[in-house]
Design an enzyme around this catalytic site. Structure first.
Site, mmCIF file in Angstrom:
data_model
loop_
_atom_site.group_PDB
_atom_site.id
_atom_site.type_symbol
_atom_site.label_atom_id
_atom_site.label_comp_id
_atom_site.label_asym_id
_atom_site.label_seq_id
_atom_site.Cartn_x
_atom_site.Cartn_y
_atom_site.Cartn_z
ATOM 1 N N TRP A 1 0.860 -1.190 0.000
ATOM 2 C CA TRP A 1 0.000 0.000 0.000
ATOM 3 C C TRP A 1 0.896 1.239 0.000
ATOM 4 C CZ3 TRP A 1 -1.983 2.605 4.914
ATOM 5 C CH2 TRP A 1 -3.010 3.520 4.639
ATOM 6 N N ASP B 1 -1.182 -5.812 9.258
ATOM 7 C CA ASP B 1 -2.145 -4.801 8.811
ATOM 8 C C ASP B 1 -3.372 -5.573 8.320
ATOM 9 O OD1 ASP B 1 -3.613 -2.788 7.715
ATOM 10 O OD2 ASP B 1 -1.989 -1.940 6.515
ATOM 11 N N LYS C 1 -13.945 -0.630 5.942
ATOM 12 C CA LYS C 1 -14.436 -1.444 4.826
ATOM 13 C C LYS C 1 -15.546 -2.380 5.287
ATOM 14 C CE LYS C 1 -10.417 0.123 3.520
ATOM 15 N NZ LYS C 1 -9.908 0.967 2.504
HETATM 16 C C1 LMR Z 1 -6.878 2.135 -0.519
HETATM 17 O O1 LMR Z 1 -5.823 1.506 -0.520
HETATM 18 O O2 LMR Z 1 -7.394 2.603 -1.544
HETATM 19 C C2 LMR Z 1 -7.612 2.329 0.781
HETATM 20 O O3 LMR Z 1 -6.926 1.693 1.808
HETATM 21 C C3 LMR Z 1 -7.892 3.754 1.067
HETATM 22 C C4 LMR Z 1 -6.670 4.519 1.438
HETATM 23 O O4 LMR Z 1 -6.687 5.144 2.505
HETATM 24 O O5 LMR Z 1 -5.691 4.520 0.684
#
Ligand code: LMR
Length: 401
Positions: free
Chosen positions: A133, A214, A249
């Protein structure tokens, strides 16, 4: 006297939320936002799920004073989310060797975890999956960690590279922090199988690593308990770890910012001591958590009928995403788009990684008004009956060049 010089050069937009800003500014009526991970129904709307509406109705009826919550949140919320992560009969729950703090979202939990670790003398090195992420590297760097990465996907991008991942982790130093995605890996949707989770647990013990799990998508993959199969790798006597959870979510509570940090320690005394330091991290950041989102989650999880209703709401979201996965793969294959799409059917959670180049992603946006993240991460929930054919034709066009 003056703002720092660097603050005057505009920062780049956020790689995910920045796309939402660009999407909103896009005037093309046929535009499609597959970027940010927010669930929408087949009409493209993020629903307030019925169990949440009912919980809010009940909360309004018994509305009371709006005094501060405890630094680590409401006890009822903390117990309820702990039981949801581990299952109420799990050894970790029965032994009392965990401690939970309510946080503003999963991101808040991650930041509190990072601050807690650094303020109590942990290793300053954290290992992140490549890819991960995009907020992970930024968050942990700004908290003061040095980043290392471990390979996560094989060459196809559709499966975990277990060998590569474990080899890299064997070179970690004792005490290093290891960030793992509990389920529904973001951005790939590709999760380790049980055997790989066990092997990860072995390396954690062998190299004395400290995992942060996570766990932002519990119930969005295959089910509440199914998505917690990482526990079989990590829940071992003496193995200590942190879990960061989000209720954005699975309760569709994105703008309420509700999450939790749970510390699992070798015994209850160690967990309680660690929580006292977590409270300092919280107090110095935002003092104490907001109440409303946590109250909704607590109301739902502690009322058996409402919980059953919520599990049905969650299953509806999950099943729509699984249906979208199948529909996407079928449409890509039917359109003859080159790529090994089939595994996407069996991946978990909101995201699938199409494996596109930066140019292809830019063409999707500029020529077709389709917004995706990084190397072609799409929010599978954002596909609808109406936009799927256009998305598939656009993907075909950019892949075929
Ligand atoms: C995402 O990865 O799109 C979600 O977890 C929202 C975010 O905060 O990035």
């Amino acid at each position: 006297m003056a703002l720092p010089l660097r603050s005057l050069a505009p920062a780049p937009p956020d790689p995910i939320l920045g796309l939402t800003e660009a999407f909103r500014a896009d005037t093309r009526p046929e535009k499609v936002n597959l970027a940010v991970g927010v669930y929408v129904d087949d009409t493209g709307v993020t629903p307030v799920i019925p169990s949440v509406l009912e919980a809010e109705r009940r909360l309004l009826e018994k509305a009371g004073p709006k005094g501060y919550l405890p630094i680590d949140g409401r006890p009822g919320f903390k117990n309820a989310v702990r039981d949801m992560v581990f299952g109420p009969d799990h050894e970790i729950v029965r032994s009392g060797r965990s401690a939970t703090a309510q946080t503003p979202g999963g991101t808040g939990a991650l930041r509190v975890a990072a601050d807690f670790l650094l303020q109590t003398g942990s290793s300053r090195t954290i290992w992140l999956s490549e890819p991960t992420w995009p907020n992970h590297p930024q968050l942990f760097t700004l908290a003061g960690f040095a980043l290392r990465t471990y390979p996560y996907l094989d060459d196809s991008g559709r499966h975990v590279d277990a060998g590569g991942m474990l080899d890299a982790l064997r070179s970690a130093a004792p005490g290093d922090v290891l960030l793992l995605h509990g389920s529904c890996h973001n951005p790939s949707g590709v999760d380790p199988d049980q055997e790989t989770w066990s092997a990860i647990g072995d390396v954690v013990i062998e190299r004395e690593l400290l995992p942060i799990v996570d766990f932002a998508y519990q119930g969005f993959g295959f089910g509440l308990r199914e998505d917690a199969d990482w526990l079989t790798g990590l829940a071992r006597p003496g193995l200590e770890f942190l879990v960061c959870t989000s209720y954005s979510k699975n309760f569709a509570l994105y703008n309420e910012r509700v999450g939790a940090l749970t510390i699992v320690a070798a015994d209850s005394g160690r967990a309680a001591a660690a929580l006292s330091h977590v409270k300092i991290a919280i107090r110095s950041n935002y003092s104490n958590p907001p109440a409303h989102g946590g109250d909704i989650v607590e109301t739902i999880l502690t009322d058996p009928a409402l919980r059953t209703r919520w599990e049905a709401d969650l299953a509806e979201m999950r099943n729509r995403i699984l249906g979208n996965r199948a529909a996407l793969v079928a449409a890509l294959v039917a359109a003859g788009v080159p790529g090994g799409w089939d595994p996407i059917r069996r991946q978990r959670g909101m995201f699938a990684l199409l494996g596109l180049s930066a140019d292809q992603v830019a063409r999707l946006r500029d020529e077709f008004g389709i917004y995706v993240v990084g190397r072609g991460r799409i929010n599978v929930a954002g596909l609808t009956t109406a936009n799927l054919p256009r998305v598939v034709q656009a993907v075909k066009a950019v892949i075929e060049g």
